[in-house]
Write a protein that holds these residues in place. Structure first.
Motif, PDB file in Angstrom:
ATOM      1  N   THR A 146       0.831  -1.208   0.000  1.00 38.59           N
ATOM      2  CA  THR A 146       0.000   0.000   0.000  1.00 38.59           C
ATOM      3  C   THR A 146       0.862   1.253   0.000  1.00 38.59           C
ATOM      4  O   THR A 146       2.032   1.243   0.390  1.00 38.59           O
ATOM      5  CB  THR A 146      -0.914   0.027   1.235  1.00 38.59           C
ATOM      6  OG1 THR A 146      -0.101   0.160   2.418  1.00 38.59           O
ATOM      7  CG2 THR A 146      -1.752  -1.245   1.328  1.00 38.59           C
ATOM      8  N   ASP A 147       0.261   2.354  -0.450  1.00 40.99           N
ATOM      9  CA  ASP A 147       0.960   3.637  -0.441  1.00 40.99           C
ATOM     10  C   ASP A 147       1.371   4.013   0.982  1.00 40.99           C
ATOM     11  O   ASP A 147       2.455   4.570   1.201  1.00 40.99           O
ATOM     12  CB  ASP A 147       0.059   4.726  -1.029  1.00 40.99           C
ATOM     13  CG  ASP A 147      -0.150   4.572  -2.533  1.00 40.99           C
ATOM     14  OD1 ASP A 147       0.624   3.817  -3.168  1.00 40.99           O
ATOM     15  OD2 ASP A 147      -1.082   5.191  -3.069  1.00 40.99           O
ATOM     16  N   GLU A 148       0.493   3.717   1.936  1.00 40.96           N
ATOM     17  CA  GLU A 148       0.793   4.045   3.336  1.00 40.96           C
ATOM     18  C   GLU A 148       2.004   3.271   3.839  1.00 40.96           C
ATOM     19  O   GLU A 148       2.854   3.810   4.563  1.00 40.96           O
ATOM     20  CB  GLU A 148      -0.430   3.748   4.215  1.00 40.96           C
ATOM     21  CG  GLU A 148      -1.636   4.631   3.968  1.00 40.96           C
ATOM     22  CD  GLU A 148      -2.408   4.272   2.700  1.00 40.96           C
ATOM     23  OE1 GLU A 148      -3.220   5.100   2.259  1.00 40.96           O
ATOM     24  OE2 GLU A 148      -2.185   3.165   2.155  1.00 40.96           O
ATOM     25  N   GLU A 149       2.090   2.012   3.448  1.00 41.74           N
ATOM     26  CA  GLU A 149       3.224   1.178   3.855  1.00 41.74           C
ATOM     27  C   GLU A 149       4.520   1.704   3.246  1.00 41.74           C
ATOM     28  O   GLU A 149       5.558   1.779   3.928  1.00 41.74           O
ATOM     29  CB  GLU A 149       2.971  -0.263   3.421  1.00 41.74           C
ATOM     30  CG  GLU A 149       3.999  -1.256   3.915  1.00 41.74           C
ATOM     31  CD  GLU A 149       3.687  -2.676   3.491  1.00 41.74           C
ATOM     32  OE1 GLU A 149       4.501  -3.571   3.781  1.00 41.74           O
ATOM     33  OE2 GLU A 149       2.625  -2.890   2.858  1.00 41.74           O
ATOM     34  N   LEU A 150       4.477   2.084   1.985  1.00 44.88           N
ATOM     35  CA  LEU A 150       5.660   2.624   1.327  1.00 44.88           C
ATOM     36  C   LEU A 150       6.087   3.944   1.961  1.00 44.88           C
ATOM     37  O   LEU A 150       7.280   4.170   2.219  1.00 44.88           O
ATOM     38  CB  LEU A 150       5.389   2.827  -0.161  1.00 44.88           C
ATOM     39  CG  LEU A 150       5.138   1.564  -0.990  1.00 44.88           C
ATOM     40  CD1 LEU A 150       4.735   1.938  -2.412  1.00 44.88           C
ATOM     41  CD2 LEU A 150       6.362   0.679  -1.011  1.00 44.88           C
ATOM     42  N   ALA A 151       5.125   4.804   2.228  1.00 42.25           N
ATOM     43  CA  ALA A 151       5.445   6.098   2.828  1.00 42.25           C
ATOM     44  C   ALA A 151       6.087   5.931   4.195  1.00 42.25           C
ATOM     45  O   ALA A 151       7.057   6.622   4.536  1.00 42.25           O
ATOM     46  CB  ALA A 151       4.188   6.952   2.928  1.00 42.25           C
ATOM     47  N   ALA A 152       5.558   5.005   4.985  1.00 43.93           N
ATOM     48  CA  ALA A 152       6.106   4.777   6.322  1.00 43.93           C
ATOM     49  C   ALA A 152       7.539   4.268   6.248  1.00 43.93           C
ATOM     50  O   ALA A 152       8.406   4.682   7.036  1.00 43.93           O
ATOM     51  CB  ALA A 152       5.225   3.787   7.082  1.00 43.93           C
ATOM     52  N   GLU A 153       7.808   3.359   5.296  1.00 45.52           N
ATOM     53  CA  GLU A 153       9.169   2.824   5.170  1.00 45.52           C
ATOM     54  C   GLU A 153      10.144   3.896   4.696  1.00 45.52           C
ATOM     55  O   GLU A 153      11.274   3.983   5.195  1.00 45.52           O
ATOM     56  CB  GLU A 153       9.192   1.637   4.216  1.00 45.52           C
ATOM     57  CG  GLU A 153      10.577   1.011   4.094  1.00 45.52           C
ATOM     58  CD  GLU A 153      10.592  -0.301   3.328  1.00 45.52           C
ATOM     59  OE1 GLU A 153      11.644  -0.643   2.770  1.00 45.52           O
ATOM     60  OE2 GLU A 153       9.538  -0.980   3.293  1.00 45.52           O
ATOM     61  N   ILE A 154       9.732   4.713   3.741  1.00 49.94           N
ATOM     62  CA  ILE A 154      10.610   5.769   3.241  1.00 49.94           C
ATOM     63  C   ILE A 154      10.860   6.809   4.328  1.00 49.94           C
ATOM     64  O   ILE A 154      11.990   7.295   4.488  1.00 49.94           O
ATOM     65  CB  ILE A 154      10.006   6.402   1.981  1.00 49.94           C
ATOM     66  CG1 ILE A 154      10.021   5.381   0.835  1.00 49.94           C
ATOM     67  CG2 ILE A 154      10.767   7.666   1.586  1.00 49.94           C
ATOM     68  CD1 ILE A 154       9.184   5.770  -0.342  1.00 49.94           C
ATOM     69  N   ARG A 155       9.830   7.128   5.080  1.00 49.95           N
ATOM     70  CA  ARG A 155       9.995   8.062   6.193  1.00 49.95           C
ATOM     71  C   ARG A 155      11.003   7.521   7.198  1.00 49.95           C
ATOM     72  O   ARG A 155      11.917   8.229   7.630  1.00 49.95           O
ATOM     73  CB  ARG A 155       8.626   8.288   6.855  1.00 49.95           C
ATOM     74  CG  ARG A 155       8.666   8.956   8.237  1.00 49.95           C
ATOM     75  CD  ARG A 155       9.115  10.389   8.191  1.00 49.95           C
ATOM     76  NE  ARG A 155       8.226  11.228   7.409  1.00 49.95           N
ATOM     77  CZ  ARG A 155       8.460  12.528   7.188  1.00 49.95           C
ATOM     78  NH1 ARG A 155       9.557  13.088   7.665  1.00 49.95           N
ATOM     79  NH2 ARG A 155       7.620  13.238   6.473  1.00 49.95           N
ATOM     80  N   ARG A 156      10.861   6.265   7.564  1.00 54.58           N
ATOM     81  CA  ARG A 156      11.707   5.656   8.601  1.00 54.58           C
ATOM     82  C   ARG A 156      13.129   5.390   8.108  1.00 54.58           C
ATOM     83  O   ARG A 156      14.102   5.713   8.793  1.00 54.58           O
ATOM     84  CB  ARG A 156      11.069   4.345   9.063  1.00 54.58           C
ATOM     85  CG  ARG A 156      11.830   3.617  10.161  1.00 54.58           C
ATOM     86  CD  ARG A 156      11.225   2.257  10.452  1.00 54.58           C
ATOM     87  NE  ARG A 156      11.406   1.337   9.338  1.00 54.58           N
ATOM     88  CZ  ARG A 156      10.404   0.829   8.631  1.00 54.58           C
ATOM     89  NH1 ARG A 156       9.153   1.158   8.898  1.00 54.58           N
ATOM     90  NH2 ARG A 156      10.666  -0.010   7.625  1.00 54.58           N
TER      91      ARG A 156
END
Length: 217
Positions: A146-156
């Motif tokens: 999901t987009d949310e999962e990708l965003a969280a990983e890139i943020r972290r």
């Protein structure tokens, strides 16, 4: 630190249908039809992969069913002629099999599939024993994140890692797998690196970076 990249073991199919070298022609066809696959690993002993038998290997028999090729054609297509007269997996299979290990990164698997022009790879351990199978479709599973999962990983793993001081001024948005980075950071030399690292996250389709640096002002 950035998360470990996905490996073949993360996406492979672990339940694999395989045949033995003495499996008869019609039983191979029946197995392919039942399990809706186009190729089967051929194994010996405790599961060591010795080859792969595919629809292409089987279709040779049908290709030469209604005609007898001349001597020149038989010599030019000797392997095909041998397979046309074969009755079991051991004679029909392509050997040695093109395989890959479970710890291999997904880009390596994709390159092998492309360069060897195969649709799937048996996954084997160090002893050549079958562990699973990875197909083109399996490699595409990462794009279901999901987009949310990708965003969280890139943020972290990218933003927080590269920009510990200015991370709160960086915005990460993902839509349809496309990453948008924007905001102001302290070090301009890290801006292109952030885009490159974001692009390596499994499941990312593309990266658009609008990051600016305070030292550019």
């Amino acid at each position: 630190m950035p998360a470990q990249p996905f490996t073949v073991a993360d996406v492979m199919t672990r339940k694999v249908v395989a045949v033995r070298p003495d499996t008869e022609f019609k039983d191979i066809v029946a197995a392919m039809d039942r399990w809706k696959v186009t190729a089967l690993p051929v194994i010996r002993g405790e599961g060591r992969v010795v080859g792969v038998v595919s629809e292409a290997d089987l279709l040779v028999k049908e290709e030469y069913r209604d005609r007898r090729p001349g001597v020149r054609e038989r010599l030019r297509h000797l392997d095909a002629m041998v397979k046309a007269g074969s009755r079991n997996a051991g004679d029909l299979m392509t050997s040695p099999a093109v395989t890959i290990g479970p710890d291999a990164p997904l880009p390596r698997a994709a390159r092998i599939l492309a360069t060897r022009r195969v649709k799937r790879l048996p996954v084997v351990d160090a002893g050549g024993v079958l562990q699973g199978i990875v197909s083109r479709a399996d490699l595409l599973k990462v794009f279901l994140r999901t987009d949310e999962e990708l965003a969280a990983e890139i943020r972290r793993d990218v933003v927080d890692h590269l920009f510990p001081v200015s991370r709160d001024r960086v915005e990460v948005r993902v839509r349809g797998g496309v990453v948008h980075l924007s905001g102001e950071v302290h070090d301009s030399t890290l801006v292109p690196l952030a885009a490159r690292l974001a692009r390596t996250v499994e499941g990312v389709v593309d990266v658009r970076s609008e990051l600016t640096a305070a030292d550019e002002a």
